[in-house]
Design a protein around this motif. Sequence first.
Motif, PDB file in Angstrom:
ATOM      1  N   LEU A  65       0.844  -1.193   0.000  1.00 42.30           N
ATOM      2  CA  LEU A  65       0.000   0.000   0.000  1.00 42.30           C
ATOM      3  C   LEU A  65       0.880   1.243   0.000  1.00 42.30           C
ATOM      4  O   LEU A  65       2.100   1.149   0.227  1.00 42.30           O
ATOM      5  CB  LEU A  65      -0.893  -0.016   1.246  1.00 42.30           C
ATOM      6  CG  LEU A  65      -1.901  -1.174   1.329  1.00 42.30           C
ATOM      7  CD1 LEU A  65      -2.657  -1.112   2.655  1.00 42.30           C
ATOM      8  CD2 LEU A  65      -2.870  -1.133   0.157  1.00 42.30           C
ATOM      9  N   PRO A  66       0.301   2.422  -0.241  1.00 45.97           N
ATOM     10  CA  PRO A  66       1.107   3.655  -0.248  1.00 45.97           C
ATOM     11  C   PRO A  66       1.917   3.879   1.027  1.00 45.97           C
ATOM     12  O   PRO A  66       2.986   4.502   0.986  1.00 45.97           O
ATOM     13  CB  PRO A  66       0.049   4.756  -0.438  1.00 45.97           C
ATOM     14  CG  PRO A  66      -1.030   4.080  -1.225  1.00 45.97           C
ATOM     15  CD  PRO A  66      -1.086   2.678  -0.675  1.00 45.97           C
ATOM     16  N   GLY A  68       3.411   1.570   2.633  1.00 46.74           N
ATOM     17  CA  GLY A  68       4.437   0.542   2.716  1.00 46.74           C
ATOM     18  C   GLY A  68       3.966  -0.790   3.268  1.00 46.74           C
ATOM     19  O   GLY A  68       4.739  -1.752   3.318  1.00 46.74           O
ATOM     20  N   THR A  69       2.716  -0.893   3.690  1.00 50.48           N
ATOM     21  CA  THR A  69       2.197  -2.139   4.237  1.00 50.48           C
ATOM     22  C   THR A  69       2.088  -3.199   3.144  1.00 50.48           C
ATOM     23  O   THR A  69       1.468  -2.959   2.103  1.00 50.48           O
ATOM     24  CB  THR A  69       0.810  -1.927   4.878  1.00 50.48           C
ATOM     25  OG1 THR A  69       0.908  -0.926   5.894  1.00 50.48           O
ATOM     26  CG2 THR A  69       0.299  -3.230   5.485  1.00 50.48           C
ATOM     27  N   LYS A  70       2.652  -4.362   3.398  1.00 50.44           N
ATOM     28  CA  LYS A  70       2.581  -5.444   2.416  1.00 50.44           C
ATOM     29  C   LYS A  70       1.197  -6.083   2.452  1.00 50.44           C
ATOM     30  O   LYS A  70       0.687  -6.430   3.508  1.00 50.44           O
ATOM     31  CB  LYS A  70       3.644  -6.502   2.728  1.00 50.44           C
ATOM     32  CG  LYS A  70       3.625  -7.689   1.772  1.00 50.44           C
ATOM     33  CD  LYS A  70       4.701  -8.712   2.131  1.00 50.44           C
ATOM     34  CE  LYS A  70       4.609  -9.946   1.244  1.00 50.44           C
ATOM     35  NZ  LYS A  70       5.643 -10.963   1.574  1.00 50.44           N
ATOM     36  N   VAL A  71       0.610  -6.241   1.261  1.00 49.50           N
ATOM     37  CA  VAL A  71      -0.711  -6.862   1.180  1.00 49.50           C
ATOM     38  C   VAL A  71      -0.694  -8.150   0.359  1.00 49.50           C
ATOM     39  O   VAL A  71      -1.671  -8.892   0.328  1.00 49.50           O
ATOM     40  CB  VAL A  71      -1.749  -5.887   0.574  1.00 49.50           C
ATOM     41  CG1 VAL A  71      -1.961  -4.709   1.498  1.00 49.50           C
ATOM     42  CG2 VAL A  71      -1.322  -5.430  -0.823  1.00 49.50           C
ATOM     43  N   GLY A  72       0.411  -8.409  -0.298  1.00 48.77           N
ATOM     44  CA  GLY A  72       0.501  -9.621  -1.110  1.00 48.77           C
ATOM     45  C   GLY A  72       1.803  -9.651  -1.869  1.00 48.77           C
ATOM     46  O   GLY A  72       2.703  -8.842  -1.636  1.00 48.77           O
ATOM     47  N   SER A  73       1.901 -10.589  -2.786  1.00 50.51           N
ATOM     48  CA  SER A  73       3.092 -10.704  -3.620  1.00 50.51           C
ATOM     49  C   SER A  73       2.738 -11.450  -4.891  1.00 50.51           C
ATOM     50  O   SER A  73       1.754 -12.188  -4.954  1.00 50.51           O
ATOM     51  CB  SER A  73       4.216 -11.437  -2.874  1.00 50.51           C
ATOM     52  OG  SER A  73       3.808 -12.751  -2.525  1.00 50.51           O
ATOM     53  N   VAL A  74       3.559 -11.232  -5.896  1.00 51.00           N
ATOM     54  CA  VAL A  74       3.396 -11.932  -7.165  1.00 51.00           C
ATOM     55  C   VAL A  74       4.651 -12.766  -7.393  1.00 51.00           C
ATOM     56  O   VAL A  74       5.764 -12.249  -7.322  1.00 51.00           O
ATOM     57  CB  VAL A  74       3.190 -10.956  -8.338  1.00 51.00           C
ATOM     58  CG1 VAL A  74       3.183 -11.710  -9.662  1.00 51.00           C
ATOM     59  CG2 VAL A  74       1.881 -10.206  -8.171  1.00 51.00           C
ATOM     60  N   ALA A 180      -9.150  -3.335   1.146  1.00 48.86           N
ATOM     61  CA  ALA A 180     -10.496  -2.777   1.292  1.00 48.86           C
ATOM     62  C   ALA A 180     -10.493  -1.559   2.211  1.00 48.86           C
ATOM     63  O   ALA A 180     -11.144  -0.542   1.921  1.00 48.86           O
ATOM     64  CB  ALA A 180     -11.442  -3.852   1.841  1.00 48.86           C
ATOM     65  N   ALA A 181      -9.754  -1.641   3.310  1.00 52.11           N
ATOM     66  CA  ALA A 181      -9.685  -0.519   4.247  1.00 52.11           C
ATOM     67  C   ALA A 181      -9.016   0.684   3.596  1.00 52.11           C
ATOM     68  O   ALA A 181      -9.456   1.828   3.772  1.00 52.11           O
ATOM     69  CB  ALA A 181      -8.926  -0.942   5.511  1.00 52.11           C
ATOM     70  N   ALA A 182      -7.954   0.442   2.846  1.00 49.91           N
ATOM     71  CA  ALA A 182      -7.262   1.534   2.158  1.00 49.91           C
ATOM     72  C   ALA A 182      -8.164   2.170   1.114  1.00 49.91           C
ATOM     73  O   ALA A 182      -8.147   3.392   0.907  1.00 49.91           O
ATOM     74  CB  ALA A 182      -5.983   1.008   1.511  1.00 49.91           C
ATOM     75  N   TYR A 183      -8.985   1.348   0.456  1.00 43.46           N
ATOM     76  CA  TYR A 183      -9.930   1.884  -0.533  1.00 43.46           C
ATOM     77  C   TYR A 183     -10.950   2.794   0.140  1.00 43.46           C
ATOM     78  O   TYR A 183     -11.242   3.899  -0.333  1.00 43.46           O
ATOM     79  CB  TYR A 183     -10.631   0.744  -1.248  1.00 43.46           C
ATOM     80  CG  TYR A 183     -11.775   1.199  -2.115  1.00 43.46           C
ATOM     81  CD1 TYR A 183     -11.546   1.833  -3.333  1.00 43.46           C
ATOM     82  CD2 TYR A 183     -13.098   1.016  -1.697  1.00 43.46           C
ATOM     83  CE1 TYR A 183     -12.604   2.275  -4.122  1.00 43.46           C
ATOM     84  CE2 TYR A 183     -14.154   1.449  -2.484  1.00 43.46           C
ATOM     85  CZ  TYR A 183     -13.903   2.076  -3.694  1.00 43.46           C
ATOM     86  OH  TYR A 183     -14.949   2.515  -4.460  1.00 43.46           O
ATOM     87  N   ALA A 187      -7.186   5.963  -0.110  1.00 45.19           N
ATOM     88  CA  ALA A 187      -5.730   5.967  -0.300  1.00 45.19           C
ATOM     89  C   ALA A 187      -5.278   5.275  -1.574  1.00 45.19           C
ATOM     90  O   ALA A 187      -4.073   5.191  -1.830  1.00 45.19           O
ATOM     91  CB  ALA A 187      -5.069   5.289   0.903  1.00 45.19           C
ATOM     92  N   LEU A 188      -6.228   4.780  -2.378  1.00 40.17           N
ATOM     93  CA  LEU A 188      -5.839   4.007  -3.564  1.00 40.17           C
ATOM     94  C   LEU A 188      -6.248   4.659  -4.872  1.00 40.17           C
ATOM     95  O   LEU A 188      -6.314   4.000  -5.905  1.00 40.17           O
ATOM     96  CB  LEU A 188      -6.449   2.597  -3.485  1.00 40.17           C
ATOM     97  CG  LEU A 188      -6.082   1.773  -2.256  1.00 40.17           C
ATOM     98  CD1 LEU A 188      -6.774   0.414  -2.320  1.00 40.17           C
ATOM     99  CD2 LEU A 188      -4.568   1.592  -2.160  1.00 40.17           C
ATOM    100  N   ALA A 189      -6.514   5.948  -4.845  1.00 37.52           N
ATOM    101  CA  ALA A 189      -7.021   6.633  -6.039  1.00 37.52           C
ATOM    102  C   ALA A 189      -6.122   6.436  -7.257  1.00 37.52           C
ATOM    103  O   ALA A 189      -6.605   6.248  -8.374  1.00 37.52           O
ATOM    104  CB  ALA A 189      -7.174   8.125  -5.748  1.00 37.52           C
ATOM    105  N   GLU A 190      -4.801   6.449  -7.072  1.00 40.90           N
ATOM    106  CA  GLU A 190      -3.886   6.341  -8.204  1.00 40.90           C
ATOM    107  C   GLU A 190      -3.911   4.967  -8.851  1.00 40.90           C
ATOM    108  O   GLU A 190      -3.463   4.788  -9.982  1.00 40.90           O
ATOM    109  CB  GLU A 190      -2.457   6.660  -7.753  1.00 40.90           C
ATOM    110  CG  GLU A 190      -1.906   5.672  -6.720  1.00 40.90           C
ATOM    111  CD  GLU A 190      -0.494   6.019  -6.299  1.00 40.90           C
ATOM    112  OE1 GLU A 190       0.386   6.035  -7.172  1.00 40.90           O
ATOM    113  OE2 GLU A 190      -0.282   6.298  -5.094  1.00 40.90           O
ATOM    114  N   HIS A 191      -4.457   3.969  -8.164  1.00 40.86           N
ATOM    115  CA  HIS A 191      -4.492   2.613  -8.697  1.00 40.86           C
ATOM    116  C   HIS A 191      -5.860   2.241  -9.273  1.00 40.86           C
ATOM    117  O   HIS A 191      -6.029   1.120  -9.758  1.00 40.86           O
ATOM    118  CB  HIS A 191      -4.126   1.607  -7.599  1.00 40.86           C
ATOM    119  CG  HIS A 191      -2.769   1.824  -7.010  1.00 40.86           C
ATOM    120  ND1 HIS A 191      -1.611   1.710  -7.746  1.00 40.86           N
ATOM    121  CD2 HIS A 191      -2.390   2.165  -5.753  1.00 40.86           C
ATOM    122  CE1 HIS A 191      -0.572   1.961  -6.972  1.00 40.86           C
ATOM    123  NE2 HIS A 191      -1.011   2.243  -5.759  1.00 40.86           N
TER     124      HIS A 191
END
Length: 207
Positions: A65-66, A68-74, A180-183, A187-191
């Motif tokens: 997230l913006p 720096g919190t990790k939410v997943g990985s690819v 979901a919380a960031a949305y 905080a996720l407008a750029e994405h």
Amino acid sequence: MTEQTEVKPAAPDPAAIRDAVTRQAVLGALLDEIKNAYKDAKRDADDLLDSAYRASGTTKTDATLPDGTKVGSVARQGGEREAMLVDEDAFRAWVRDTYPTEHVVEFVPARVVTAVRPAFAGRVLAEATAAGTARYVDPVTAEVHELPGVELRPSRAASHRLTYTRGSKAQPTAGRDLVAAAYRAGALAEHLPAALAPPDAAAGDVQ
């Protein structure tokens, strides 16, 4: 005999019907926006991840997230190769000379048909696939045979798999819930695609 009158069920409230249909229409339109945006995002990510892999061998990248919190990985999933028949005549000739009992000759009116027993061909190709080379080891004699007419070719291209973090002691909230919380916090407008950007972000873009 008394004729019974059929009782029709009560009609639903028209307002309830309209609300249900409207909800479906709204969510369907937003779903289309998400699907299209996700398709573009995945294509861009795959292209960059492929370039990173070729340049430095990178196989895994974190999604954060913006703040720096990790939410997943690819992670990169390697492609697979499979033994395939590319020259059936060459393979059939090898079976005829090496394993004649697995070579079938059928006399059909006006012609003769020769073929390899499907079970044997499948066993040979499966072993070659497992070994990663176009060879077959005789289970009785242990003799190693080079397989004519057989090549290992890609059966599945490399891909990338996205996984979300799970709740832990260090971070009790799972990755999907963090997103979901960031949305909800805007905080996720750029994405986000323009149709789903928070009103404040859309207004900021217009100014």
